[in-house]
Design a protein around this motif. Structure first.
Motif, mmCIF file in Angstrom:
data_model
loop_
_atom_site.group_PDB
_atom_site.id
_atom_site.type_symbol
_atom_site.label_atom_id
_atom_site.label_comp_id
_atom_site.label_asym_id
_atom_site.label_seq_id
_atom_site.Cartn_x
_atom_site.Cartn_y
_atom_site.Cartn_z
ATOM 1 N N ALA A 188 23.477 -10.312 37.250
ATOM 2 C CA ALA A 188 22.616 -9.148 36.994
ATOM 3 C C ALA A 188 22.960 -8.464 35.682
ATOM 4 N N VAL A 189 22.715 -9.150 34.589
ATOM 5 C CA VAL A 189 23.047 -8.617 33.269
ATOM 6 C C VAL A 189 22.300 -7.324 32.982
ATOM 7 N N ASP A 190 21.030 -7.252 33.380
ATOM 8 C CA ASP A 190 20.183 -6.114 33.029
ATOM 9 C C ASP A 190 19.962 -5.138 34.180
ATOM 10 N N ASP A 191 20.849 -5.153 35.168
ATOM 11 C CA ASP A 191 20.746 -4.201 36.276
ATOM 12 C C ASP A 191 20.896 -2.772 35.740
ATOM 13 N N PRO A 192 19.899 -1.908 35.920
ATOM 14 C CA PRO A 192 20.009 -0.547 35.385
ATOM 15 C C PRO A 192 21.080 0.296 36.054
ATOM 16 N N GLU A 193 21.631 -0.184 37.189
ATOM 17 C CA GLU A 193 22.706 0.544 37.845
ATOM 18 C C GLU A 193 24.055 0.308 37.173
ATOM 19 N N ASN A 194 24.147 -0.692 36.310
ATOM 20 C CA ASN A 194 25.404 -0.949 35.595
ATOM 21 C C ASN A 194 25.603 0.065 34.477
ATOM 22 N N ARG A 235 14.808 -15.632 39.086
ATOM 23 C CA ARG A 235 14.121 -14.402 38.700
ATOM 24 C C ARG A 235 14.477 -13.289 39.679
ATOM 25 N N CYS A 236 14.263 -12.045 39.219
ATOM 26 C CA CYS A 236 14.609 -10.867 40.021
ATOM 27 C C CYS A 236 13.547 -9.805 39.847
ATOM 28 N N LEU A 237 13.075 -9.273 40.951
ATOM 29 C CA LEU A 237 12.220 -8.089 40.940
ATOM 30 C C LEU A 237 13.131 -6.872 41.023
ATOM 31 N N GLN A 238 13.156 -6.077 39.962
ATOM 32 C CA GLN A 238 14.001 -4.892 39.895
ATOM 33 C C GLN A 238 13.163 -3.647 40.133
ATOM 34 N N GLY A 239 13.509 -2.910 41.175
ATOM 35 C CA GLY A 239 12.842 -1.645 41.459
ATOM 36 C C GLY A 239 13.693 -0.478 41.013
ATOM 37 N N ALA A 240 13.068 0.497 40.362
ATOM 38 C CA ALA A 240 13.775 1.681 39.882
ATOM 39 C C ALA A 240 12.999 2.919 40.285
ATOM 40 N N HIS A 241 13.684 4.071 40.305
ATOM 41 C CA HIS A 241 13.027 5.320 40.679
ATOM 42 C C HIS A 241 12.252 5.938 39.526
ATOM 43 N N GLU A 242 12.524 5.482 38.313
ATOM 44 C CA GLU A 242 11.835 6.011 37.139
ATOM 45 C C GLU A 242 11.275 4.875 36.309
ATOM 46 N N ASP A 252 11.992 -16.814 47.257
ATOM 47 C CA ASP A 252 12.502 -17.483 46.068
ATOM 48 C C ASP A 252 12.865 -16.534 44.937
ATOM 49 N N THR A 253 12.921 -15.242 45.238
ATOM 50 C CA THR A 253 13.141 -14.224 44.214
ATOM 51 C C THR A 253 14.150 -13.197 44.720
ATOM 52 N N VAL A 254 15.130 -12.839 43.898
ATOM 53 C CA VAL A 254 15.995 -11.713 44.231
ATOM 54 C C VAL A 254 15.177 -10.429 44.132
ATOM 55 N N VAL A 255 15.337 -9.553 45.115
ATOM 56 C CA VAL A 255 14.674 -8.239 45.099
ATOM 57 C C VAL A 255 15.779 -7.192 45.136
ATOM 58 N N ARG A 256 15.782 -6.300 44.138
ATOM 59 C CA ARG A 256 16.889 -5.344 44.017
ATOM 60 C C ARG A 256 16.344 -3.955 43.704
ATOM 61 N N THR A 257 16.798 -2.970 44.488
ATOM 62 C CA THR A 257 16.510 -1.558 44.241
ATOM 63 C C THR A 257 17.840 -0.805 44.289
ATOM 64 N N PRO A 258 17.856 0.473 43.938
ATOM 65 C CA PRO A 258 19.117 1.216 44.055
ATOM 66 C C PRO A 258 19.637 1.312 45.494
ATOM 67 N N GLU A 259 18.758 1.087 46.486
ATOM 68 C CA GLU A 259 19.157 1.262 47.883
ATOM 69 C C GLU A 259 19.491 -0.046 48.598
#
Length: 337
Positions: A50-56, A92-99, A212-219
């Motif tokens: 997760a290089v581009d994870d906004p939580e990092n 691939r990864c679906l990244q969910g963010a609050h903003e 077939d896709t990682v799904v990631r949110t802050p929660e």
């Protein structure tokens, strides 16, 4: 007593990868671990690259980007040396963010997969994931096949300077080495370094159909693991070294996953576990020299699998006396907190 070039303390994926890098540079290497190789944080990890994870932390990105650049060569080398495969499970990864704003391609995939993604801004990232247990097994096999002694159930009780090298007092006797690399994860080790455990409880479920896709949110995050298996994680707890799995916490994780991805409701829970992420005061790893002949590679928090390629390369360069990339100053093991 034979004196080796390097003793690595800790046989997680970081320690094993460092050992393999140093062996490839011609050093004689021994690894000592108080337990079994790759069975602590490495075994429990999610395996997202997760290089581009906004939580990092933003300061982590240069190291993450370097590791991403090195990763294909790193995996290919470990596979070649171990004769074991380490497949990328997703790409691939679906990244969910609050903003922020959702991209059209991400929203299309959210709908295609049947996610209930209201309340998140979605982006689609090109990002791999692997099973850390595949990586741990391959690293161990690569070490075994390439002349690296991995001593299991071998607790290092003290490290002392001896002439121009080091003496390690262990539960299996003494080890003499010219250099020592501490890769002890959440355990501060004999030098009491500023690392600490952050507990994470996780689970794996068997789905009726694969994702077939990682799904990631802050929660919550959902990580396909091959076949119909899906990993769901994770709690973040300050619980010391307690790795107890609590049914109520697992149930809450599953409910959160069902809310985002309703097919999880029909899934069968096949495994639950807890791991201890190695934290540091500023959220960045400690990589490099502590003093002459003594090095550290620890404190990677949630990113040990992602950062293993760059960490091993950095230790290889430093121990060999070669120049490090300028970015490594931010992660210096002897920096002041």
């Amino acid at each position: 007593m034979q004196r080796l070039d390097v003793a690595v303390v800790g046989a997680g994926v970081i320690g094993l990868a460092v050992a393999l890098e140093l062996r490839g540079r011609g050093f004689s290497v021994v690894v000592a671990d108080k337990g079994e190789p790759a069975k602590e944080a490495s075994w429990a990890a999610g395996g997202m690259l997760a290089v581009d994870d906004p939580e990092n932390p933003a300061e982590l990105w240069p190291l993450s980007a370097w590791s991403r650049e090195l990763y294909p060569e790193f995996l290919a080398r470990v596979e070649d040396l171990s004769d074991l495969r380490i497949p990328l499970r997703t790409h691939r990864c679906l990244q969910g963010a609050h903003e922020g704003e959702s991209s059209l391609e991400a929203l299309q995939l959210v709908n295609e997969l049947g996610l209930k993604g209201d309340g998140y801004a979605w982006t689609l990232q090109t990002e791999g994931s692997l099973d850390p247990r595949d990586l741990g097994a391959a690293l161990r096999a690569a070490c075994d096949r390439n002349g690296i002694a991995v001593k299991t159930m071998c607790a290092v009780e003290a490290i002392t300077r001896e002439l121009d090298g080091w003496k390690l007092a262990t539960s299996q006797g003494e080890i003499a080495a010219a250099r020592v690399v501490l890769c002890t994860g959440s355990w501060s080790g004999p030098r009491q370094l500023p690392v600490f455990p952050r507990k994470g409880q996780m689970m794996a479920v068997e789905m009726e159909a694969p994702l077939d896709t990682v799904v990631r949110t802050p929660e919550i995050y959902l990580i396909p693991r091959g076949g119909n298996r899906l990993v769901i994680g994770a709690t973040i707890e300050d619980a010391g070294y307690d790795k107890t799995v609590h049914a109520a916490d697992i149930a809450a994780l599953k409910m959160r996953a069902e809310k985002l991805f309703p097919p999880v409701a029909a899934a069968r829970v096949v495994e639950t576990w807890a791991g201890l992420r190695p934290g540091s005061p500023d959220g960045l790893p400690l990589i490099g020299a502590l003093e002459e002949g003594l090095y550290a590679a620890m404190g990677h928090y949630r990113n040990g699998i992602q950062l293993v390629a760059a960490t091993a390369r950095a230790l290889g360069l430093e121990v060999a006396g070669e120049a490090l990339p300028q970015i490594m100053t931010a992660y210096a093991a002897n920096r002041t907190f």
